[in-house]
Design a protein around this motif. Sequence first.
Motif, short mmCIF file in Angstrom:
data_model
loop_
_atom_site.label_atom_id
_atom_site.label_comp_id
_atom_site.label_asym_id
_atom_site.label_seq_id
_atom_site.Cartn_x
_atom_site.Cartn_y
_atom_site.Cartn_z
N GLU A 125 0.89 -1.11 -0.14
CA GLU A 125 -0.16 -0.16 -0.03
C GLU A 125 0.81 1.19 0.05
OE1 GLU A 125 -2.81 -3.09 1.70
OE2 GLU A 125 -0.73 -2.63 1.65
N ALA A 126 1.91 1.07 0.54
CA ALA A 126 2.95 2.21 0.65
C ALA A 126 3.25 2.56 -1.13
CB ALA A 126 4.11 2.15 1.45
N GLY A 127 3.62 1.73 -1.74
CA GLY A 127 4.04 1.73 -3.25
C GLY A 127 2.94 2.34 -3.90
N GLU A 128 1.67 1.99 -3.72
CA GLU A 128 0.58 2.41 -4.21
C GLU A 128 0.06 3.54 -4.03
OE1 GLU A 128 -2.25 -0.82 -2.89
OE2 GLU A 128 -1.13 -2.09 -4.37
N ALA A 129 0.19 4.04 -2.67
CA ALA A 129 -0.18 5.52 -2.37
C ALA A 129 0.88 6.45 -2.97
CB ALA A 129 0.15 5.71 -0.50
#
Length: 292
Positions: free
Chosen positions: A274-278
Motif C-alpha cells: 500500500e505504501a508504493g500504491e499510495a
Amino acid sequence: MSRQEREQARGLISKGDLGQTPAQQRAGFDELFADRPLGDDVTLRPRTLGGRPALDVLVEGADRDGVILYLHGGGYSIGSARTGANLAAPLARSTGVPAVSLDYRLAPEDPFPAAVDDALAAYEELLAAGQKVVVAGDSAGGGLALALLVAARRAGLPLPVAAVLYSPWTDVSLSGGSMDSRGEFDPLFSRAHMKESADWYVGAQDPRDELASPLFADLTGLPPLLIQVGSAEVLLDDSLRLAVQAAESEVDVSLDVVAGAPHVFQYFVGMVSEAGEALERAAAFVTRRLAD
C-alpha cells in the motif's frame, strides 16, 4: 495490507518513552531516520531557503518544471531536512519534479509560530524565483503545509499548485475522537505522546489558532489537497475532518484511507504494497496538478 505486511511494519515502530527531553528524542529519531539510504540516483545539496538551512533533493532525471517544498514530520520538535528527504526523494523520483526539504525551527526552543514563519519565508523565496510550487509534508509537516497555505492566502500571495499531506497533524488541540479510540491500535502514538509535543509547540498560546491547528481555518480558496492516512493512528480524525471541511469549503480534496496502516506508512515503500500504491497516487496527483 496483508497481515504479514502489517506485522512487519508495526515491528519497526513502537511508542517512545514519555518524559524524554527534546534532545533525547531528536537523537533517537535521527538514529532511526537521518541516515536512511536514498538511492544511488539521489544527491543532497545543502542550501539556504527563506533564511533557514535546507537540502535540495536532486534525483537523476527529475528535471521537470516546478519544485516540491517538503516539510518534515516530528511533532514540531524533532526531525530535520535530512529526515524529510526520506519521503521527498521517492516523491521527486515518481513525479520527475525536484524537491527541497526545509529545516524549519523546532519547539520548544522556537515555539509556534516559528515553523509557520519559516515555511512561509521559504515559499516566498521559491515564488520570487518564478517556481511553480507543490507543498508536501508528513505528520506535523503535513499540518505545517496546510498552515502554510492559510498563511500565504492571508499574506495575499499566489497559492501553491497543490498540497500532498501524509498523516497530517491538523489539530494540536487534540479534539479528534480517534485521539482516544485509536490509542491502543496505534503502534506509535497515544494522546499523551501528542500532548507532550503540542505543549512544547503552542505552550500557553491558543491551540485552536488557525495557523497552529489549520483544521479550524477557513479553507475557502485553497488549492487541491491530497490527504493520505492509515486507519491505525490517533491522527485519523485529523484527516477525516479535514477532508470534510475542505469539501464543504469547495476545495478539491482527495482522501486515501489505508486500512490497518500506521502513521506515515509511506516510509515503508518496498515493504508494504500500500505504501508504493499510495506513492503512485500521490505522484499522479502532483503530475496532474502541475500540468493544469
